[in-house]
Design an enzyme around this catalytic site. Structure first.
Site, PDB file in Angstrom:
ATOM      1  CB  ALA A 146      -1.066   0.049   1.233  1.00 58.01           C
ATOM      2  CB  THR A 147       4.049   2.269   1.531  1.00 59.28           C
ATOM      3  OG1 THR A 147       3.806   1.713   2.865  1.00 59.28           O
ATOM      4  CG2 THR A 147       4.979   3.321   1.261  1.00 59.28           C
ATOM      5  CG  ASN A 193      -3.545   3.625   9.999  1.00 62.25           C
ATOM      6  OD1 ASN A 193      -4.098   4.610   9.494  1.00 62.25           O
ATOM      7  ND2 ASN A 193      -2.285   3.686  10.850  1.00 62.25           N
ATOM      8  CD  GLN A 249      -5.836  -1.113   8.677  1.00 59.07           C
ATOM      9  OE1 GLN A 249      -6.361  -1.935   9.255  1.00 59.07           O
ATOM     10  NE2 GLN A 249      -4.389  -0.970   8.996  1.00 59.07           N
ATOM     11  CB  ALA A 264      -1.487  -9.220   0.218  1.00 62.64           C
ATOM     12  CG  HIS A 265       1.063  -6.596   5.130  1.00 63.07           C
ATOM     13  ND1 HIS A 265       1.222  -6.168   6.406  1.00 63.07           N
ATOM     14  CD2 HIS A 265       1.309  -5.442   4.549  1.00 63.07           C
ATOM     15  CE1 HIS A 265       1.577  -4.917   6.521  1.00 63.07           C
ATOM     16  NE2 HIS A 265       1.707  -4.374   5.203  1.00 63.07           N
ATOM     17  CB  THR A 275      10.371  -9.748 -12.766  1.00 61.73           C
ATOM     18  OG1 THR A 275      11.109  -9.419 -13.745  1.00 61.73           O
ATOM     19  CG2 THR A 275       9.610 -11.177 -12.854  1.00 61.73           C
ATOM     20  CB  CYS A 312       4.379   3.449  10.219  1.00 59.35           C
ATOM     21  SG  CYS A 312       3.300   2.258   9.483  1.00 59.35           S
TER      22      CYS A 312
END
Ligand SMILES: *Cc1c(COP(=O)(O)O)cnc(C)c1O
Length: 411
Positions: free
Chosen positions: A77-78, A177, A205, A226-227, A266, A352
């Site tokens: 997302a960053t 968040n 979120q 994804a995380h 890639t 963060c």
């Protein structure tokens, strides 16, 4: 819980979620057996990787009501926040096919030398958006920073007032968040479009926790990862609207022209496969997960609120169901966190920013004092949180809070 757990229980799912074992199983063959490059068009190794990526792209798109071509895979997302915001504000080709406002259409921008020059964002955005906007400010883009109300939401009246003739983008998150506060996304989109601006939304979120539909919500660009939904780290996406108007971006990473030229490099095939699987599971399990997790969240929240001098930070209604951010007043925040961390993984502020000892800028923007912000704790639950863990957390949090109060009082 019959015996004390060997590690603190995990209540920090807004920082990252554990990977779902079903996701891991889906990824497994893509590390060893099927290692092909999805861009290799001349042999079966490439074809099978490409097919897997195509399938995952459909799974990711489907969760947010998008079409597969509108998904650009990134590292998280960053990166999606950076690509979405800088990609528009670079401004050489930000919209084609007419666009919302004729005056700001892509064609016009070349004719008249029009450059998007102004962003509207909000002070409680994630650092990935805040710092991207600060960077743009340093290179001459104008940025309006909307405040939030005590409940954490932006004021639509303030938003209305912030537009300028050169406003290109409104960047406001879906759900916060730290507090879980959900912004009035549809209203924001309508207002942005009325003023001929695009709407960028960091929905990291929200995606996987509540229904997000880019079309119904009026979102033109959307970041997610994804995380935060039981997938692997290091893979995310930027949704880029194609219909009815096609949003164009300037790439931030140049190379082989992957991902429609928006993001070269890639493809991370195992990560993408895992992201796809995580999105498919989020779609199928959302309702049952939500019911269970919100029940546990409410139990935790109500029990903690029985402790005198506690309150919930954030809108009582428009809030994610997996998180509660609680202010324990009259406590020394840092020693309370230290004591809590023996029993449970929770956070003050976001992951963060918690390396610095600064009180949460999100809570301060909502009007909390430094002391109140330092005495606030985010508990975020997830798919693998159990009732036993919540009962344990309630007991231990009570113990710690009452003891800290005693010590604070005696000091
Ligand atoms: C976690 C988070 C991010 C950053 O996501 P990464 O994939 O770790 O880069 C951005 N925005 C919000 C709202 C988040 O919660």
């Amino acid at each position: 819980m019959s015996s004390a757990p060997t590690r603190p229980i995990y209540l920090d799912n807004n920082a990252t979620t554990p990977m779902d074992p079903r996701v891991f199983e889906a990824m497994r063959p893509w590390f060893l057996e099927h290692f092909g490059n999805a861009a290799s068009a001349t042999h079966v190794y490439g074809w099978e990787a490409r097919d897997a990526v195509d399938h995952a792209r459909e799974q990711v798109a489907s969760l947010i009501g998008a079409s597969p071509k509108e998904i650009v895979f990134t590292s998280g997302a960053t990166e999606s926040d950076n690509l979405g915001i800088k990609g528009i504000m670079d401004g050489r080709r930000w919209m084609v096919d007419g666009g919302l406002s004729e005056a700001k259409s892509n064609k016009q921008s070349f004719v008249d030398g029009y450059r998007p020059g102004h962003i509207i964002t909000c002070v409680t955005e994630h650092k990935a958006v805040v710092d991207t906007c600060k960077y743009l400010e340093s290179v001459g883009i104008e940025v309006s920073w909307l405040p939030v109300e005590r409940n954490g939401q932006v004021s639509l009246a303030e938003l209305e007032k912030a537009f300028r003739p050169n406003t290109a983008l409104v960047a406001i998150m879906y759900a916060n968040n730290e507090t879980g506060v959900i912004q009035p996304v549809r209203e924001i989109a309508t207002i942005a479009h009325h003023h001929g601006a695009l709407f960028f939304c960091d929905a990291t979120q929200a995606v996987g926790k509540i229904p997000v539909d880019v079309t119904a919500d009026g979102i033109d660009l959307m970041a997610f990862t994804a995380h935060k939904l039981y997938g692997p780290k290091g893979i995310g996406a930027l949704y880029v609207r194609r219909k009815p108007r096609s949003v164009m971006l300037d790439a931030q990473i140049h190379g082989g022209g992957h991902e429609r030229g928006f993001r070269s490099g890639t493809l991370n095939v195992p990560g993408i496969v895992g992201f796809g699987e995580a999105c498919a599971l989020a779609a199928s399990d959302m309702q049952s997960d939500t019911e269970r997790i919100s029940g546990l969240r409410n139990k935790l929240e109500q029990s903690l609120l029985e402790i005198p001098g506690t309150s919930v930070n954030g809108h009582p209604e428009f809030r994610l169901l997996n998180v509660t951010n609680i202010c324990f007043s009259g406590l020394e925040g840092q020693s309370m966190m230290m004591a809590l961390s023996r029993f449970m993984a929770v956070s003050s502020g976001s992951a963060c920013t918690s390396v610095t000892q600064e009180p949460s800028f999100v809570l301060k923007a909502m009007g909390l004092s430094d002391e109140e912000a330092r005495g606030s704790v985010r508990f975020s639950l997830g798919r693998f949180t159990t009732e036993e863990e919540i009962d344990y957390a309630i007991d231990k949090a009570r113990e710690v809070i009452l003891q800290s109060r005693q010590e604070h009082h005696n000091a």
